[in-house]
Design a protein around this motif. Structure first.
Motif, PDB file in Angstrom:
ATOM      1  N   GLY A   8       0.081   2.906   4.463  1.00 19.77           N
ATOM      2  CA  GLY A   8       1.413   3.960   4.134  1.00 19.77           C
ATOM      3  C   GLY A   8       2.298   3.401   2.837  1.00 19.77           C
ATOM      4  O   GLY A   8       3.059   3.977   2.248  1.00 19.77           O
ATOM      5  N   TYR A   9       2.100   2.121   2.533  1.00 22.76           N
ATOM      6  CA  TYR A   9       2.791   1.172   1.411  1.00 22.76           C
ATOM      7  C   TYR A   9       4.187   0.852   1.671  1.00 22.76           C
ATOM      8  O   TYR A   9       4.706  -0.200   1.137  1.00 22.76           O
ATOM      9  N   ALA A  10       5.091   1.847   2.437  1.00 30.32           N
ATOM     10  CA  ALA A  10       6.424   1.377   2.592  1.00 30.32           C
ATOM     11  C   ALA A  10       7.243   1.213   1.325  1.00 30.32           C
ATOM     12  O   ALA A  10       7.928   0.216   1.389  1.00 30.32           O
TER      13      ALA A  10
ATOM     14  N   GLN B 251       0.768   4.453  -6.088  1.00 36.77           N
ATOM     15  CA  GLN B 251       1.522   3.887  -5.211  1.00 36.77           C
ATOM     16  C   GLN B 251       1.149   2.609  -4.413  1.00 36.77           C
ATOM     17  O   GLN B 251       1.801   1.665  -4.242  1.00 36.77           O
ATOM     18  N   GLN B 252      -0.314   2.625  -4.331  1.00 36.21           N
ATOM     19  CA  GLN B 252      -1.005   1.493  -3.816  1.00 36.21           C
ATOM     20  C   GLN B 252      -0.907   0.168  -4.541  1.00 36.21           C
ATOM     21  O   GLN B 252      -0.637  -0.819  -4.356  1.00 36.21           O
ATOM     22  N   ARG B 253      -1.004   0.456  -5.754  1.00 35.82           N
ATOM     23  CA  ARG B 253      -0.928  -0.584  -6.737  1.00 35.82           C
ATOM     24  C   ARG B 253       0.586  -1.154  -7.052  1.00 35.82           C
ATOM     25  O   ARG B 253       0.857  -2.153  -7.229  1.00 35.82           O
TER      26      ARG B 253
ATOM     27  N   LEU C 166       0.954  -3.389  -4.332  1.00 38.51           N
ATOM     28  CA  LEU C 166       0.445  -4.890  -4.437  1.00 38.51           C
ATOM     29  C   LEU C 166       1.312  -5.450  -5.394  1.00 38.51           C
ATOM     30  O   LEU C 166       1.449  -6.804  -5.106  1.00 38.51           O
ATOM     31  N   ALA C 167       1.957  -4.861  -6.506  1.00 38.89           N
ATOM     32  CA  ALA C 167       2.518  -5.680  -7.424  1.00 38.89           C
ATOM     33  C   ALA C 167       3.937  -6.148  -6.695  1.00 38.89           C
ATOM     34  O   ALA C 167       4.284  -7.422  -6.777  1.00 38.89           O
ATOM     35  N   ARG C 168       4.427  -5.392  -5.683  1.00 42.13           N
ATOM     36  CA  ARG C 168       5.811  -5.850  -5.119  1.00 42.13           C
ATOM     37  C   ARG C 168       5.216  -6.902  -3.815  1.00 42.13           C
ATOM     38  O   ARG C 168       6.076  -7.778  -3.817  1.00 42.13           O
ATOM     39  N   ALA C 169       4.050  -7.036  -3.470  1.00 41.10           N
ATOM     40  CA  ALA C 169       3.490  -8.011  -2.582  1.00 41.10           C
ATOM     41  C   ALA C 169       3.334  -9.208  -3.315  1.00 41.10           C
ATOM     42  O   ALA C 169       3.338 -10.374  -2.835  1.00 41.10           O
ATOM     43  N   LEU C 170       2.725  -9.264  -4.791  1.00 38.41           N
ATOM     44  CA  LEU C 170       2.379 -10.231  -5.313  1.00 38.41           C
ATOM     45  C   LEU C 170       3.319 -10.938  -6.161  1.00 38.41           C
ATOM     46  O   LEU C 170       3.309 -12.170  -6.573  1.00 38.41           O
ATOM     47  N   VAL C 171       4.611 -10.286  -6.332  1.00 39.66           N
ATOM     48  CA  VAL C 171       5.383 -10.716  -7.576  1.00 39.66           C
ATOM     49  C   VAL C 171       6.194 -12.027  -7.266  1.00 39.66           C
ATOM     50  O   VAL C 171       6.710 -12.514  -8.352  1.00 39.66           O
TER      51      VAL C 171
ATOM     52  N   LEU D  11      -0.962 -10.240   2.769  1.00 39.41           N
ATOM     53  CA  LEU D  11      -1.619  -9.610   3.849  1.00 39.41           C
ATOM     54  C   LEU D  11      -1.537  -8.091   3.638  1.00 39.41           C
ATOM     55  O   LEU D  11      -0.778  -7.274   2.966  1.00 39.41           O
ATOM     56  N   LEU D  12      -2.775  -7.362   3.829  1.00 34.83           N
ATOM     57  CA  LEU D  12      -2.966  -6.047   3.818  1.00 34.83           C
ATOM     58  C   LEU D  12      -3.397  -5.238   4.763  1.00 34.83           C
ATOM     59  O   LEU D  12      -4.411  -5.551   5.372  1.00 34.83           O
ATOM     60  N   ASP D  13      -2.541  -4.166   5.004  1.00 32.19           N
ATOM     61  CA  ASP D  13      -2.713  -3.516   6.298  1.00 32.19           C
ATOM     62  C   ASP D  13      -3.457  -2.092   6.079  1.00 32.19           C
ATOM     63  O   ASP D  13      -2.611  -1.297   5.528  1.00 32.19           O
ATOM     64  N   GLU D  14      -4.734  -2.129   6.155  1.00 31.68           N
ATOM     65  CA  GLU D  14      -5.312  -0.785   5.872  1.00 31.68           C
ATOM     66  C   GLU D  14      -4.828  -0.170   4.568  1.00 31.68           C
ATOM     67  O   GLU D  14      -4.415   1.018   4.312  1.00 31.68           O
TER      68      GLU D  14
END
Lengths: 268, 351, 277
Positions: B84-86, B140-142, B145-150, B157-160
């Motif tokens: 759900g991206y949070a 939103q998904q992207r 991803l950007a927030r997780a990689l920045v 880690l990717l949860d569903e």
């Protein structure tokens, strides 16, 4: 088909229920509205204006050092009590929400005790307790007592706001390296701010109106507005009291409208 | 810089329920591992243990050679895309992406550069001022991803990550995610219950059931050589043939089966994929032949799915629909054939 | 667990404050009731031997039961109309409930005194209209107390009942009417039973609030009709009988907790006080 007449689908309440509802609503509101004409009376005692409306009792109120001083004291005590209740209540509600276990449920229930236990019981206990602690008739003592009894209002509104808060946002924040303080300041508090403000408003009204505790723990130094009104009602029923009542009703209405506006913004 | 991750005997219990049972795993630096399993298999618990949100009751988690088992999540430096991206609804896209940098006390100028680069990476540079709720699910998904990689995390880690999206978008984003993994060259650990996603995305798949690790391997190896009935059944579709070996020959339903690497004796469980069964034309033959009648059939666009009643029991077979040799009909007599190396011997799962 | 320490620290200030400034003084009241004037249960014996103690308890219970019954009846009608009102109308009705709820209880008592006293607006009006010749005794007696207390309690009765009623699917009423039930039948066989948990919750709330109510009974009772809260104040501030006052305070708390425990089996009381989950 009976078409769309509201959610009852055309089955509104019957005339009997409507009658009770209107009568009850009038019973709730009319007595309050009586204070407005009485406050404008031209007579020397509590009554409706006879010949003319007069502002003399508002003039009395705003030039009387006794009333002004009582209002100032009540205001500052309410501010201090609100600060105590909002800070303690908000942090506690957040902690209980996040830990969410049996023990925190018990703590949350304990925090609601001031809503359940009658003020008279607390007031007599505090009278003895503060005499021993040297806090009788002090600003600090009254602010502490009003603050701790204001906590439940904050706990209730903040808990309601937290119930709508996605706990994964907190996880996401921690997972990205935020400390607890950063998570609180940047993620949790901004999201639940409307709930905190609501709780603050109710805690303020609670302290501003509180009488019974003050009757026991205050004497000369601390003379709050409710105490002044109490003495007024018991000793001399003078129309200045009606002016005070109008002023208080106006303030409560303003705070309630503020709260409603905040709620609408939160939902919208 | 990418890092390797290792789990040694990780166990997590909730009361009497064992959510994760002695799971050991090695994730090579820079690879893409998917934890695959049905709901309740313990895959999310493992991810949460890697992220630091749950502490295992036993076992160790190593990043390269450093033991991180007891480290709280905010000290691990892992990027995470939540189910759900949070995304923070009270912040703009750019503020969301800047969050991990702000947490680390990075200066404004540097922060803005990094955020711009991260948004470029996921092709969202134009939407930095929007609020998350104004974006589509894929966007939103992207952002997530950007927030997780920045912040150049050690691990992603990717949860569903794709479960909230519709089927078509999911396929597109699978390709994007795969390309992104190649571009950033970091170690990714993904959790899903979607077998297609697991097969198409990963270098390595770990299959879990009831908290236990059943099999790990490359997607093709898992699909072609499942170790147990559960793996064969969960990854794709399979027929199961419960045969008996006698002197190197397998018997089932009065027929002899030609099977490569068959054991000398004893019961044998074979997994036979429907697409490896051919419908034989008249006169055509195969190593294994089973006559039968069509019990039921359905049309799936690219092909037909048939259930054929044979002496070995009902067998599921698939048939391409383009220029199909027969028109399927219930009760139609057909002959099924498959090669000696088409079926694979698998183990029964422990109960 | 160690990593939860930070969250426990958030709870700590409120917990400490509550323990030191709230629970400790109340615990002291319980202690006084068995320690003064001499250790033992002597104060509690008065429950069975003292006529004045028994009288105040009976008066309190009588007033509380009457208040609860009237507040429930009026509140039910109001909540029922609010529950079935349109969205727009509901907002106005709710305001009519919430405004009195938050207006100072002193101001409300003052308004009632203004209206009800011998030279008050109602008596003057009725005399001027020629309906009565002698002013009615509307205040400084039990009638006055009940009028003021019901006024205070109706909003507290409405809110839980309204919450329960809003969970009743209004289509059920439509369905009952569609199947040929009269309005009264549909109400008594469908709506009333479904809204019963709210009625019980409201009853509990109003009853426990009434038991320890001080300000309104004191102002509108005029010192002639004593309820427990005022009686306790009298014992302690005027007669300095700490043990007796503390005993009654303890009984009051126990009565309230007992009511809550008994009824928590029937209704979800956590909802009454805005349960978190």
């Amino acid at each position: 088909m009976n078409g769309g007449h509201g959610p009852g689908g055309g089955h509104g309440p019957g005339p009997f229920a409507r009658g009770i509802a209107w009568a009850t609503a009038l019973y709730l509101l009319l007595p309050l509205s009586i204070v407005l004409p009485v406050s404008l009376t031209d007579q020397r005692f509590l009554s409706l204006p006879k010949h003319d409306i007069s502002w003399q009792y508002y003039h009395n109120l705003f030039t009387s050092p006794l009333w002004l001083d009582a209002m100032a004291q009540s205001f500052w005590i309410a501010c201090a009590a609100t600060a105590i209740a909002v800070i303690c209540g908000t942090l506690c509600a957040i902690g209980c929400w996040r830990l969410a276990r049996r023990s925190t449920e018990v703590i949350r229930a304990l925090m609601l005790l001031p809503l359940i236990i009658p003020s008279i019981v607390y007031a007599i206990g505090l009278y003895r307790y503060f005499a021993w602690a040297g806090l009788l008739d002090t600003f600090l003592g009254v602010a502490l007592a009003h603050g701790v009894t204001g906590i439940p209002y904050v706990i209730v509104t903040v808990s309601t706001a937290l119930a709508a808060f996605d706990p994964r946002l907190e996880q996401a924040s921690r997972g990205m390296g935020a400390s607890l303080r950063q998570t609180l300041a940047w993620v949790i508090l901004p999201r639940i701010m409307p709930g905190i403000v609501s709780g603050g408003i109710f805690a303020f009204i609670h302290s501003w109106d509180e009488l019974l505790i003050v009757l026991f723990i205050a004497s000369r130094n601390v003379y709050t507005l409710p105490r002044r009104i109490w003495n007024g009602i018991n000793e001399n029923l003078d129309p200045t009291m009606a002016a005070v009542a109008v002023l208080l009703i106006g303030m409560t209405l303003a705070l309630l409208l503020l709260d409603m506006a905040l709620r609408r913004r939160r939902e919208g | 810089m990418s890092h390797a991750l290792a789990l040694h005997g990780v166990t997590k219990r909730y009361g009497n329920f064992v959510a994760v049972d002695r799971v050991s795993l090695d994730v090579a630096a820079g690879s893409f591992l998917t934890l695959l399993g049905p709901s309740g298999s313990g895959k999310t618990t493992i991810l949460m243990a890697i992220a630091g949100f749950t502490v295992p009751d036993a076992g160790r988690i190593l990043l390269d050679t450093k033991d991180i088992t007891a480290l709280p999540p905010e000290k691990r430096d892992f990027g995470m895309v939540f189910q759900g991206y949070a995304l923070f609804p009270h912040m703009t896209v750019a503020e969301n992406v800047a969050f991990p940098l702000r947490v680390r006390g990075m200066g404004r100028a540097e922060r803005e550069d990094k955020v711009r680069a991260a948004l470029d990476l996921v092709q969202l540079s134009a939407l930095g001022d929007r609020r998350p709720q104004q974006l589509s699910g894929g966007q939103q998904q992207r952002v997530a991803l950007a927030r997780a990689l920045v912040f150049d995390p050690a691990l992603l880690l990717l949860d569903e990550p794709l479960s909230a999206l519709d089927k078509k978008l999911r396929a597109e984003l699978q390709e994007e995610l795969r390309a992104l993994h190649r571009r950033v060259g970091r170690t990714f650990v993904n959790v899903t219950h979607d077998q297609d996603e697991a097969l198409s995305l990963s270098d390595q798949v770990a299959i879990l059931n009831h908290g236990k690790l059943i099999q790990t391997g490359e997607p093709a190896a898992l699909y072609e050589r499942p170790a147990t009935r559960f793996v064969a059944d969960f990854l794709g579709k399979s027929n199961f043939l419960e045969a008996t070996a006698e002197g190197g020959v397998l018997h089932l339903g009065g027929l002899d089966l030609a099977q490569a690497d068959a054991p000398a004796s004893g019961p044998v469980l074979l997994s036979l994929r429907p697409e490896k069964i051919a419908l034989l034309a008249d006169g055509e033959t195969a190593a294994n032949v089973a006559p039968g009648k069509i019990l039921s059939w359905s049309y799936l666009g690219a092909g037909y799915s048939l259930v054929v009643d044979t002496p070995m029991g009902p067998l599921r077979a698939s048939l391409p629909s383009w220029r199909a040799p027969i028109a399927p009909a219930e009760g139609l007599a057909v002959r099924l054939g498959w090669a000696a190396d088409a079926a694979v011997a698998v183990a029964e799962d422990p109960a | 667990m160690r990593r939860d320490t930070g969250w426990w620290l958030l709870i700590a200030p409120a917990f400490l404050l509550l323990t030191l400034v709230y629970i400790a003084p109340i615990a002291q009241v319980l202690a006084i009731s068995v320690m003064e004037p001499s250790p033992g249960l002597g104060n509690y014996e008065r429950l069975f031997t003292s006529e004045s103690v028994q009288r105040v308890i009976v008066t309190t219970l009588r007033i509380c039961i009457i208040t609860t019954a009237i507040a429930l009846l009026l509140g039910y009608g109001l909540a029922y109309v609010i529950a079935l009102a349109t969205e727009r109308a509901r907002r106005w009705w709710l305001l009519a409930v919430l405004v009195p709820l938050w207006i100072s209880v002193l101001v409300r008592a003052f308004a009632w005194v203004t209206l009800l006293r011998r030279q008050g607006v109602i008596n003057e009006g009725l005399i001027a209209a020629g309906v009565i010749t002698e002013p009615l005794a509307l205040v400084w007696n039990e009638t006055g107390i009940v009028i003021g207390m019901v006024h205070y309690m109706v909003p507290y009765a409405v809110l839980p009942m309204l919450a329960a009623m809003r969970e009743v699917d209004p289509r059920l009423l439509a369905a009952a009417r569609g199947m040929g039930a009269s309005r009264g039948f549909a109400f008594s066989r469908v709506f009333l039973p479904l809204s019963m948990p709210g009625v019980i919750a409201a009853g509990v709330l109003v009853f426990i609030f009434s038991l320890g109510f001080y300000i309104t009974p004191a102002l509108l009772g005029g010192g002639r009709t004593l309820m427990v809260a005022e009686w306790i104040k009298l014992q302690i501030l005027d007669l300095l009988r700490w043990g007796l006052g503390a005993m009654m305070a303890t009984v009051l708390v126990l009565a309230i907790l007992a009511t809550l425990v008994v009824f928590s089996r029937l209704v979800n009381l956590r909802r009454l006080f805005g349960g978190g989950a």
